[in-house]
Design a protein around this motif. Structure first.
Motif, mmCIF file in Angstrom:
data_model
loop_
_atom_site.group_PDB
_atom_site.id
_atom_site.type_symbol
_atom_site.label_atom_id
_atom_site.label_comp_id
_atom_site.label_asym_id
_atom_site.label_seq_id
_atom_site.Cartn_x
_atom_site.Cartn_y
_atom_site.Cartn_z
ATOM 1 N N GLN A 412 0.751 -1.157 -0.034
ATOM 2 C CA GLN A 412 -0.027 0.030 -0.022
ATOM 3 C C GLN A 412 0.924 1.338 0.052
ATOM 4 N N ALA A 413 1.733 1.223 -0.773
ATOM 5 C CA ALA A 413 2.876 2.366 -0.817
ATOM 6 C C ALA A 413 2.177 3.696 -1.087
ATOM 7 N N GLU A 414 1.155 3.662 -1.984
ATOM 8 C CA GLU A 414 0.501 4.835 -2.366
ATOM 9 C C GLU A 414 -0.080 5.687 -1.297
ATOM 10 N N GLU A 415 -0.093 5.038 0.000
ATOM 11 C CA GLU A 415 -0.846 5.607 0.997
ATOM 12 C C GLU A 415 0.330 6.376 2.034
ATOM 13 N N TRP A 416 1.577 5.707 2.045
ATOM 14 C CA TRP A 416 2.622 6.323 2.915
ATOM 15 C C TRP A 416 3.750 6.919 2.167
ATOM 16 N N ILE A 417 3.836 6.720 0.681
ATOM 17 C CA ILE A 417 4.819 7.622 0.018
ATOM 18 C C ILE A 417 4.811 9.213 0.413
ATOM 19 N N SER A 418 3.877 9.497 0.811
ATOM 20 C CA SER A 418 3.917 11.260 1.021
ATOM 21 C C SER A 418 4.743 11.388 2.171
ATOM 22 N N GLU A 419 5.250 10.380 3.023
ATOM 23 C CA GLU A 419 6.069 10.467 4.129
ATOM 24 C C GLU A 419 7.309 10.889 3.428
ATOM 25 N N VAL A 420 7.749 10.318 2.434
ATOM 26 C CA VAL A 420 8.977 10.750 1.834
ATOM 27 C C VAL A 420 8.912 11.862 0.851
ATOM 28 N N SER A 421 7.599 12.079 0.478
ATOM 29 C CA SER A 421 7.631 13.690 -0.072
ATOM 30 C C SER A 421 7.722 14.580 0.785
ATOM 31 N N LEU A 422 7.180 14.439 1.714
ATOM 32 C CA LEU A 422 7.320 15.685 2.977
ATOM 33 C C LEU A 422 9.026 15.807 3.221
ATOM 34 N N ALA A 423 9.441 14.585 3.427
ATOM 35 C CA ALA A 423 11.264 14.818 3.578
ATOM 36 C C ALA A 423 11.826 15.294 2.503
ATOM 37 N N ILE A 424 11.630 15.005 1.213
ATOM 38 C CA ILE A 424 12.111 15.517 0.151
ATOM 39 C C ILE A 424 11.865 17.218 0.182
ATOM 40 N N ARG A 425 10.497 17.713 0.167
ATOM 41 C CA ARG A 425 10.015 18.871 0.156
ATOM 42 C C ARG A 425 10.863 19.826 1.237
ATOM 43 N N ALA A 426 10.856 19.393 2.314
ATOM 44 C CA ALA A 426 11.272 19.970 3.486
ATOM 45 C C ALA A 426 12.891 19.811 3.608
ATOM 46 N N GLU A 427 13.315 18.962 2.803
ATOM 47 C CA GLU A 427 14.949 18.839 2.907
ATOM 48 C C GLU A 427 15.317 18.239 4.191
ATOM 49 N N VAL A 428 14.655 17.214 4.755
ATOM 50 C CA VAL A 428 14.981 16.576 6.078
ATOM 51 C C VAL A 428 16.045 15.641 5.950
ATOM 52 N N PRO A 429 17.110 15.846 6.606
ATOM 53 C CA PRO A 429 18.299 15.129 6.789
ATOM 54 C C PRO A 429 17.766 13.541 6.954
ATOM 55 N N ALA A 430 18.363 12.697 6.322
ATOM 56 C CA ALA A 430 18.241 11.183 6.785
ATOM 57 C C ALA A 430 18.300 10.823 7.972
ATOM 58 N N GLN A 431 19.045 11.392 8.888
ATOM 59 C CA GLN A 431 19.334 11.212 10.283
ATOM 60 C C GLN A 431 18.053 11.415 11.008
ATOM 61 N N VAL A 432 17.408 12.644 10.593
ATOM 62 C CA VAL A 432 15.931 12.820 11.231
ATOM 63 C C VAL A 432 15.032 12.015 10.853
ATOM 64 N N ALA A 433 14.871 11.707 9.389
ATOM 65 C CA ALA A 433 13.738 10.858 9.033
ATOM 66 C C ALA A 433 13.923 9.623 9.550
ATOM 67 N N ALA A 434 15.306 9.089 9.891
ATOM 68 C CA ALA A 434 15.382 7.838 10.729
ATOM 69 C C ALA A 434 14.800 7.640 11.904
ATOM 70 N N ASP A 435 14.616 8.820 12.675
ATOM 71 C CA ASP A 435 13.988 8.934 14.033
ATOM 72 C C ASP A 435 12.747 8.851 13.890
ATOM 73 N N VAL A 436 11.899 8.733 12.744
ATOM 74 C CA VAL A 436 10.226 8.923 12.792
ATOM 75 C C VAL A 436 9.968 7.359 13.182
ATOM 76 N N VAL A 437 8.926 7.408 14.131
ATOM 77 C CA VAL A 437 8.427 6.244 14.890
ATOM 78 C C VAL A 437 7.039 5.698 13.996
ATOM 79 N N HIS A 438 6.906 4.533 13.385
ATOM 80 C CA HIS A 438 5.785 4.250 12.889
ATOM 81 C C HIS A 438 4.955 3.093 13.630
ATOM 82 N N PRO A 439 3.718 3.341 13.628
ATOM 83 C CA PRO A 439 2.912 2.326 14.437
ATOM 84 C C PRO A 439 3.119 0.933 13.981
ATOM 85 N N PHE A 440 2.831 0.156 14.804
ATOM 86 C CA PHE A 440 3.172 -1.348 14.499
ATOM 87 C C PHE A 440 1.775 -2.142 14.536
ATOM 88 N N PRO A 441 1.606 -3.062 13.699
ATOM 89 C CA PRO A 441 2.216 -3.342 12.434
ATOM 90 C C PRO A 441 1.662 -2.591 11.536
#
Length: 458
Positions: A412-441
């Motif tokens: 269901q990548a079409e539903e969460w690809i915008s998380e990456v969209s935001l990171a690209i648009r906001a120029e979020v460092p990879a180290q910060v993006a890596a700190d995002v916690v996702h709900p399980f599962p």
């Protein structure tokens, strides 16, 4: 002559972001077909409705689910059920509801074809005759139209555009799709799942050639698995009637027979006949109406353009975005569009979703990409859903350390690809993006391992 503060030429996707957002400005919307444009009636919405039905029907092939179902109808019956569901969702292509919503904002709807007759004047030709209206600002939102390949004899055989294929209740026994972009892939998959014999001719050696090579390969596997016969790297050179259908000759001499030929060879901006020359505007290559970062038409002060007619990332969601940008500028703000993170998707099963750069486009832009990968079956959600096919590729800029692109298949990548969209648009460092916690599962957890890998590399 009636004069309006803002006239919107074309009532497609981008327009609805404008007509109700201009406060006290007087607004007129000129539309010769349907309020809402192609997307709700003959493009995005009906195609996704049909593809959802195809996905549900195909679920019964999976032994994990078949025992839970009471029975499985034949493919032809499933197709007609899908058509009935589609027609309910698109209101049988009746735009009365959209027209009422437009009117409720106070805007005036003028049915007819609009053409510029000079600065500040638009002529509207409708069923009741021709009238002229004035404007302070004009927004061009006329969309795009299918490209018809120049194939000798194509006008002598049964042909559907993609819009027609998504409006008909007929199910041909055999189809040849010309074009291997997102629309061609979706239509080929859809009809094949419901039992039509489908062959797809793509002049490029790859499907969706602007995406990653791995994406093309995965799509080829998906279509082949659904029964589609692929002919990559070839073109149709001739068409001729064959019984009630068509016979197509390829450039290598092979012959394909089909009941119907479906055209999915791209679309062109619908800019011809708008009278742009009356205000000193010449369309760009392919007919695109060129705009500046504020979506104002180049060389003008009070003419704007949104959607496919601009030739920029021709998706409904781009038109929505550009509509918001224009509305903001018309109400006194200075807002510029940024297209670095507009997502793209192909809604076969599993869905393909991507955003930003590919490896090839990054290198062409002078960026040294760092790549990390993940697999959908690494997530627990894949096990609980019984759907673990797919993969993820993330790209980061080695110099700046920010994310610049992603491609994902499945989950269901079409539903969460915008998380990456935001990171690209906001120029979020990879180290910060890596700190995002996702709900399980969830499938979105697939982002975590490659993000941590990028963070360690950068």
């Amino acid at each position: 002559m009636d004069t309006y503060d803002t006239v919107i030429l074309g009532a497609g996707a981008g327009a609805k972001m404008i007509w109700g957002a201009l406060g006290d400005r007087s607004v007129a919307v000129v539309e010769q077909e349907r309020v809402g444009g192609d997307c709700p009636f003959v493009a995005c919405v009906p195609s996704k409705a049909m593809l959802r039905s195809a996905r549900v029907w195909r679920t019964t092939e999976n032994p994990d689910w078949s025992a839970l179902l009471t029975g499985r109808v034949a493919q032809s019956v499933a197709y007609q059920e899908a058509v009935r569901r589609r027609e309910r969702i698109v209101h049988a292509r009746d735009d009365a509801g959209n027209a009422a919503a437009l009117g409720a904002t106070g805007a005036t709807l003028l049915r007819g074809r609009g053409r510029l007759r000079g600065p500040g004047v638009l002529e509207v030709a409708g069923s009741a005759g021709t009238t002229a209206i004035g404007f302070r600002d004009l927004v061009i939102n006329t969309g795009s139209e299918p490209v018809r390949p120049e194939v000798p004899g194509l006008d002598t055989v049964p042909v559907w555009t993609s819009d027609q294929a998504l409006s008909t209740a007929d199910q041909p026994g055999s189809i040849v799709v010309i074009g291997g972009g997102p629309v061609g892939c979706e239509l080929a998959y859809l009809f094949a799942v419901f039992g039509s014999h489908v062959e797809l001719v793509q002049r490029n050696a790859r499907l969706v050639p602007r995406e990653e090579p791995e994406t093309s390969a995965t799509l080829a596997e998906t279509l082949t698995g659904a029964g589609v016969v692929l002919h990559p790297g070839h073109q149709v050179t001739r068409a001729e009637p064959h019984g009630a259908g068509a016979r197509l000759t390829l450039d290598d001499g092979r012959v394909l027979d089909a009941d119907v030929v479906v055209l999915a060879a791209g679309r062109r901006p619908r800019s011809a006949g708008l009278g742009l020359d009356e205000i000193g505007v010449a369309p760009g290559p392919g007919g695109a109406v060129r705009v500046d970062p504020r979506c104002r038409v180049e060389g003008t002060d009070n003419v704007w353009a949104v959607g496919d007619v601009t030739g920029i990332a021709p998706f409904t969601h781009t038109a929505h975005y550009q509509g918001r940008v224009v509305a903001a500028n018309l109400t006194g703000r200075h807002v510029e569009a940024d297209y670095r993170a507009v997502p793209r998707a192909v809604y076969v099963t599993p869905t393909v979703a991507s955003v930003g750069h590919t490896v090839a486009s990054a290198r062409a832009a002078g960026i040294d990409p760092v790549v990390a990968r993940g697999s959908i079956d690494q997530t627990v959600r894949a096990a609980t859903e019984g759907a673990g096919e797919g993969w993820l590729m993330l790209l980061a800029d080695a110099r700046s350390g920010v994310l610049i692109g992603a491609t994902a298949v499945g989950g269901q990548a079409e539903e969460w690809i915008s998380e990456v969209s935001l990171a690209i648009r906001a120029e979020v460092p990879a180290q910060v993006a890596a700190d995002v916690v996702h709900p399980f599962p969830t499938y979105s957890e697939v982002l975590e391992i490659p993000l941590w890998e990028l963070a360690s590399k950068l």
